[in-house]
Design an enzyme around this catalytic site. Structure first.
Site, PDB file in Angstrom:
ATOM      1  N   TYR A  11       0.832  -1.208   0.000  1.00 46.12           N
ATOM      2  CA  TYR A  11       0.000   0.000   0.000  1.00 46.12           C
ATOM      3  C   TYR A  11       0.866   1.257   0.000  1.00 46.12           C
ATOM      4  CZ  TYR A  11      -3.702   3.217   1.541  1.00 46.12           C
ATOM      5  OH  TYR A  11      -4.593   4.254   1.650  1.00 46.12           O
ATOM      6  N   LYS A  64       1.115   4.042  -3.034  1.00 45.97           N
ATOM      7  CA  LYS A  64       0.755   5.448  -2.838  1.00 45.97           C
ATOM      8  C   LYS A  64       1.935   6.378  -3.105  1.00 45.97           C
ATOM      9  CE  LYS A  64      -3.594   4.987  -1.569  1.00 45.97           C
ATOM     10  NZ  LYS A  64      -4.709   5.513  -2.393  1.00 45.97           N
TER      11      LYS A  64
END
Length: 259
Positions: A157, A161
């Site tokens: 994640y 990002k």
């Protein structure tokens, strides 16, 4: 603002729905929104979202089903939005998944899913949409404080990002001369108000709401942000500015946190 076509990719999440509502609201000028797959289309400005396989429900006016991490799916979502609205003015990139596991326990499937859902989708949809975006159009991505602030168990994640923010800057540089602005918002924790101890790390004393994120996205897509591009706007209640010492040292905590 009235009459714009808005495509929300990742439209089924609470944050994405709040974003679509912000565009579709009558006092926002009534943009048209679309969504589908995990992305959707809806109203106000006109709003389309991608990955809903049922008829569109407010705030979406068009519901699309497509795997936007693929070139074919991304192109289909963009084409369907333009066909429905006659134009595409705002692209919101809100698709993501969050595999939770330490690096050594993260599977190949989790790693690929984390990167594909956020970064792969953003790349594929932007590549499909950019030739259709007029001068004055805007792309706004939903990033996260985890792009710059590490937390346990989020390697895929966080990497996705961080990559998303790099892509946003690249697109802002390359497409600024064409009159397309590209920005991102970086939310902190959204929701989970039932965890009072979590708010200790937020200078504003609370975690965020989907509406907090939606307001920032709507601003970055608006004429009010007409000279803003390549920016990542924190929407984190001050989390990212706080020194850990302010919360870990009792003497410092006493200066601003109530007993």
């Amino acid at each position: 603002m009235s009459g714009r076509g808005v495509l929300v990719v990742g439209a089924s999440s609470p944050i994405a729905v709040a974003i679509a509502e912000a565009f579709a609201a009558p006092d926002a000028g009534g943009a048209r929104t679309a969504g589908g797959g995990d992305q959707v289309a809806g109203g106000g400005d006109r709003v389309a979202g991608v990955a809903l396989e049922q008829p569109p429900t407010p705030p979406y006016q068009v519901a699309l089903a497509a795997d936007c991490s693929t070139a074919a799916g991304a192109q289909a979502a963009v084409d369907a939005t333009v066909e429905a609205f006659g134009r595409l003015d705002v692209l919101v990139l809100a698709a993501a998944v969050m595999p939770v596991a330490p690096v050594t326990e993260t599977t190949d499937e989790q790693w690929r899913a984390g990167l594909d859902a956020t970064l792969g989708t953003a790349f594929a949809v932007c590549r499909a949409a950019l030739p259709r975006l007029p001068r004055g159009a805007a792309i706004v991505a939903v990033s996260s404080v985890n792009a710059t602030l590490a937390a346990p168990g989020l390697p895929a994640y966080a990497a996705a990002k961080a990559g998303l923010e790099g892509l946003i800057r690249q697109l802002a540089l390359e497409y600024g001369p064409a009159g397309v602005r590209v920005n991102a918002v970086a939310p902190g924790m959204i929701g989970n108000a039932d965890l009072p101890h979590v708010t200790d790390g937020y200078p504003l004393g609370r975690v965020g709401t989907p509406a907090d994120v939606a307001g920032a996205v709507h601003y970055l897509a608006s004429a009010a942000a007409g000279f803003v591009t390549g920016a990542v706007l924190p929407v984190d209640g001050g989390l990212s500015i706080a020194s850990p010492a302010a919360y870990l040292r009792p003497d410092l905590r006493a200066r601003f946190l109530p007993d």
